[in-house]
Every structure is written in structure tokens, then in C-alpha cells.
Design a protein around this motif. Sequence first.
Motif, PDB file in Angstrom:
ATOM      1  N   GLU A   6      39.383  29.081   4.719  1.00  0.00           N
ATOM      2  CA  GLU A   6      40.427  29.765   3.948  1.00  0.00           C
ATOM      3  C   GLU A   6      39.949  31.150   3.523  1.00  0.00           C
ATOM      4  O   GLU A   6      40.717  32.124   3.576  1.00  0.00           O
ATOM      5  CB  GLU A   6      40.817  28.935   2.724  1.00  0.00           C
ATOM      6  N   GLU A   7      38.696  31.238   3.103  1.00  0.00           N
ATOM      7  CA  GLU A   7      38.143  32.548   2.759  1.00  0.00           C
ATOM      8  C   GLU A   7      38.173  33.477   3.966  1.00  0.00           C
ATOM      9  O   GLU A   7      38.521  34.659   3.848  1.00  0.00           O
ATOM     10  CB  GLU A   7      36.710  32.397   2.253  1.00  0.00           C
ATOM     11  N   ARG A  62      27.563  43.647   3.540  1.00  0.00           N
ATOM     12  CA  ARG A  62      27.958  44.865   2.807  1.00  0.00           C
ATOM     13  C   ARG A  62      29.390  44.718   2.299  1.00  0.00           C
ATOM     14  O   ARG A  62      29.686  45.057   1.145  1.00  0.00           O
ATOM     15  CB  ARG A  62      27.881  46.098   3.715  1.00  0.00           C
ATOM     16  N   ARG A  63      30.271  44.234   3.165  1.00  0.00           N
ATOM     17  CA  ARG A  63      31.674  44.073   2.765  1.00  0.00           C
ATOM     18  C   ARG A  63      31.803  43.004   1.665  1.00  0.00           C
ATOM     19  O   ARG A  63      32.527  43.188   0.685  1.00  0.00           O
ATOM     20  CB  ARG A  63      32.538  43.685   3.958  1.00  0.00           C
ATOM     21  N   LYS A  64      31.079  41.899   1.864  1.00  0.00           N
ATOM     22  CA  LYS A  64      31.200  40.789   0.918  1.00  0.00           C
ATOM     23  C   LYS A  64      30.524  41.084  -0.420  1.00  0.00           C
ATOM     24  O   LYS A  64      30.944  40.552  -1.459  1.00  0.00           O
ATOM     25  CB  LYS A  64      30.631  39.508   1.535  1.00  0.00           C
ATOM     26  N   LEU A  65      29.503  41.928  -0.416  1.00  0.00           N
ATOM     27  CA  LEU A  65      28.844  42.298  -1.668  1.00  0.00           C
ATOM     28  C   LEU A  65      29.836  42.920  -2.645  1.00  0.00           C
ATOM     29  O   LEU A  65      29.756  42.711  -3.858  1.00  0.00           O
ATOM     30  CB  LEU A  65      27.686  43.253  -1.385  1.00  0.00           C
ATOM     31  N   SER A  79      26.903  16.429  -5.791  1.00  0.00           N
ATOM     32  CA  SER A  79      27.673  17.651  -5.993  1.00  0.00           C
ATOM     33  C   SER A  79      29.103  17.474  -5.521  1.00  0.00           C
ATOM     34  O   SER A  79      29.351  16.930  -4.440  1.00  0.00           O
ATOM     35  CB  SER A  79      27.036  18.826  -5.253  1.00  0.00           C
ATOM     36  N   LEU A  80      30.026  17.959  -6.335  1.00  0.00           N
ATOM     37  CA  LEU A  80      31.442  17.954  -5.992  1.00  0.00           C
ATOM     38  C   LEU A  80      31.779  19.190  -5.162  1.00  0.00           C
ATOM     39  O   LEU A  80      31.038  20.167  -5.161  1.00  0.00           O
ATOM     40  CB  LEU A  80      32.279  17.948  -7.265  1.00  0.00           C
ATOM     41  N   PRO A  81      32.898  19.166  -4.440  1.00  0.00           N
ATOM     42  CA  PRO A  81      33.301  20.349  -3.676  1.00  0.00           C
ATOM     43  C   PRO A  81      33.339  21.598  -4.556  1.00  0.00           C
ATOM     44  O   PRO A  81      33.866  21.569  -5.669  1.00  0.00           O
ATOM     45  CB  PRO A  81      34.688  19.975  -3.159  1.00  0.00           C
ATOM     46  N   MET A  82      32.765  22.691  -4.048  1.00  0.00           N
ATOM     47  CA  MET A  82      32.692  23.928  -4.839  1.00  0.00           C
ATOM     48  C   MET A  82      32.637  25.135  -3.919  1.00  0.00           C
ATOM     49  O   MET A  82      31.685  25.298  -3.146  1.00  0.00           O
ATOM     50  CB  MET A  82      31.462  23.903  -5.749  1.00  0.00           C
ATOM     51  N   TYR A  83      33.678  25.946  -3.989  1.00  0.00           N
ATOM     52  CA  TYR A  83      33.701  27.264  -3.354  1.00  0.00           C
ATOM     53  C   TYR A  83      34.919  27.997  -3.908  1.00  0.00           C
ATOM     54  O   TYR A  83      35.860  27.372  -4.395  1.00  0.00           O
ATOM     55  CB  TYR A  83      33.741  27.176  -1.825  1.00  0.00           C
ATOM     56  N   PRO A  84      34.907  29.330  -3.918  1.00  0.00           N
ATOM     57  CA  PRO A  84      35.953  30.076  -4.620  1.00  0.00           C
ATOM     58  C   PRO A  84      37.360  29.816  -4.115  1.00  0.00           C
ATOM     59  O   PRO A  84      38.312  29.889  -4.899  1.00  0.00           O
ATOM     60  CB  PRO A  84      35.555  31.545  -4.392  1.00  0.00           C
ATOM     61  N   ALA A  85      37.502  29.532  -2.818  1.00  0.00           N
ATOM     62  CA  ALA A  85      38.833  29.350  -2.245  1.00  0.00           C
ATOM     63  C   ALA A  85      39.345  27.917  -2.390  1.00  0.00           C
ATOM     64  O   ALA A  85      40.398  27.581  -1.845  1.00  0.00           O
ATOM     65  CB  ALA A  85      38.820  29.755  -0.767  1.00  0.00           C
TER      66      ALA A  85
END
Length: 369
Positions: free
Chosen positions: A10-11, A241-244, A343-349
Motif C-alpha cells: 500500500e505504501e 533520499r526520497r523516503k528520508l 509483535s502485532l502488525p505495525m506499519y504506517p499504511a
Amino acid sequence: MTTLVWDYLEEYENERADILDAVETVFSSGRLVLGDSVRGFEEEFAAYHGAGHCVGVDNGTNAITLALQALGVGPGDEVVTVSNTAAPTVVAIDSAGATPVFVDVDPDTYLMDTAQVAAVLTPRTRCLLPVHLYGQCVDLAPLERLAAAHDLLIVEDCAQAHGARHDGRLAGTTGAAAAFSFYPTKVLGAYGDGGAVLTSSDEADRALRRLRYYGMEERYYVVGTSGHNSRLDEVQAEILRRKLRRLDGYVAGRRAVARRYEEGLADTGLVLPRTAPGNEHVYYVYTVRHPRRDDIIEALKKYDIELNISYPWPVHTMTGFAHLGYRAGSLPVTEELAGQIFSLPMYPALAPDVQDKVIGAVRDVLAGL
């Protein structure tokens, strides 16, 4: 559909145009190795941290190994670290020729118990290597005092702590050097392997640039014999660089997911992550704890939810490190955690409805235990 503990698709869809433009930028540049993208990323990553130098390398494991070697840590030296970490932390120390020495971790934060470090120091101790684990920082003030008193180096393992802070200070800005991983799952992740070392030492910077490039300072001329082929790839550097530029947004997204988990699971009996005083957590993973961990994981399979255990085997119990001589029970907190954490699911999207699915399923399973 299975809910994954981590998923980049998704990201990628959201950032696809920028990622593909990064690839095109490199492919059309005429320079595929150690070109403008690596130099640009190094400058920008150093600037983000207010550091003197950044040296891009091929992965986080070699970032630690090269950092140690650049600082003169090697055979005959001991490096104090923890066993509750990803094995590459310790593999990297071993690859540098040094001997890992373990201390236990705090039972609330799972970070290095710095109060135990003084007791394991010997005349061979050369370096303290704290691991900023799961997204929050070890309090380095006690280690700084020990380092000053005993003429020791501090090398920070920041693979899981991009953007994390303690008392306002970014992870990676305290020690003689700091190692970062950009493996795709990381808070700042590439689309493949990558790593970097931060340092404020001009001498260490020069040594790192030699070490990552066969020991050469000039093309084809080897200055030192400890060289590696450990260069950060141009494509990954341009993507980074873009993701930073979006790193602070990624951190905000992770914190939002963590808040939702905390609200939804606060009264369940599950031990939720605890943020140490002074820390600003970035939640690389959302690690929880329960004595019936294995039953919970098994029960959640019928909900199509994938979980992760970070980490099921303490490094000192692995056969590959049996030569270090640690026995069962030597690090009791670390060993107890290994049987209870997951650990549970974890990511920004991670979408809100999927977060609700996870919360609901975990509540159902815990209620039925």
C-alpha cells in the motif's frame, strides 16, 4: 485476506511515482556505483541527525562491523551488548574479530540494563554497543559516564530506531559511531538491503570509506588489508533520499497505530509496550507480552492474522555462540522474554479497519484463554 505483520504494497502504491522516478534518475545518470545519489543521501542523512559524516554501506550488519573496525575494535577486544536483539548485532561484533559480552535487559522496556554494565567490564573491554530496540532509545548517560571513566567507545545500534529520541537527542548522535539498517521493514526502509554509519570523527569517516571499498583510498590501490565490498547501492540510496523526506510522517503514522492498539487493548491483560522516561518511541515493531504467547499465536491463525516473535531465541542460547560459554539462566530476563513476547502488525499504511480487526481478534482470543 491474511493480515501481515508488515506489508509495503500500500505504501508503494501511494509513493509509486516517486520511487520509479528515483530508479529512472539513477539509470539515466550514467553512474551506477557510488555516484550522486549515494553522496546526496549521505549528506542529507547526516544533516537530519546533525552529524559530521554519514557513510553508506550495503547493510546494517556490515554497518556495525565496519564501524567497529574503523574505530580500531577487533581481535582481543570485548564489546558489551545484549542478547535480546537480532542476531546480526552479535554476528557483526564477531565478524570484526571482537568478543561479545552480554548484559541482561530491563524487564519493562526490554532495553539494555545499563546498571549491569560496570560489573562485566574487564581490561579487554573496548566498546559498549547498546541496541536501541523496537523503536526506542537506551538511556546513554550512564554508558557515557562509564566510557569516560574507562576510556571506552560507544557504538550505537540504531537499526530499529530511525527518528527515535531520548531527552530530545536523536538515536545515533551520541556515540563515536552509530550503525543503521535500511532493510525494507525498517522505519526508514529501502527496496532491498542498505545501511549507513554516522560519525563525527574525520578519521573514522576516512577509515569507513576505505573499508567499504576494498581498503582503497584511490582506485585500484589498497591502503589497508581489512577492506570489504560494502557499498550502498545507488538505486537504494536515491530511494532512501526520497523516503528520508517522509521519515517524520512514517513515524507519526506508526505512533497513530500504537495509540489505537493501546486504547483497544489496554484492559486485556496483555503487557503493552512501555516507553522509558525521556523517550520518543517510533514503534519499529509493536511488541507485547503474555505468558501464553504460543497459544495466542495459534488461536489467531483462524483470524488470518500473522504475528512475529522478536526474538524467540536469545543470542547467547544459539549454538553458533556456544563458544562464548553462557549457560541457561545466565540472562534470566532475556530468557523469560523470549518465551512471552510477540509483535502485532505495525506499519504506517496499516488501515484503521485492519487495526480494528487485529484488536478485535486479540480481544476475542484473550477472553477465551
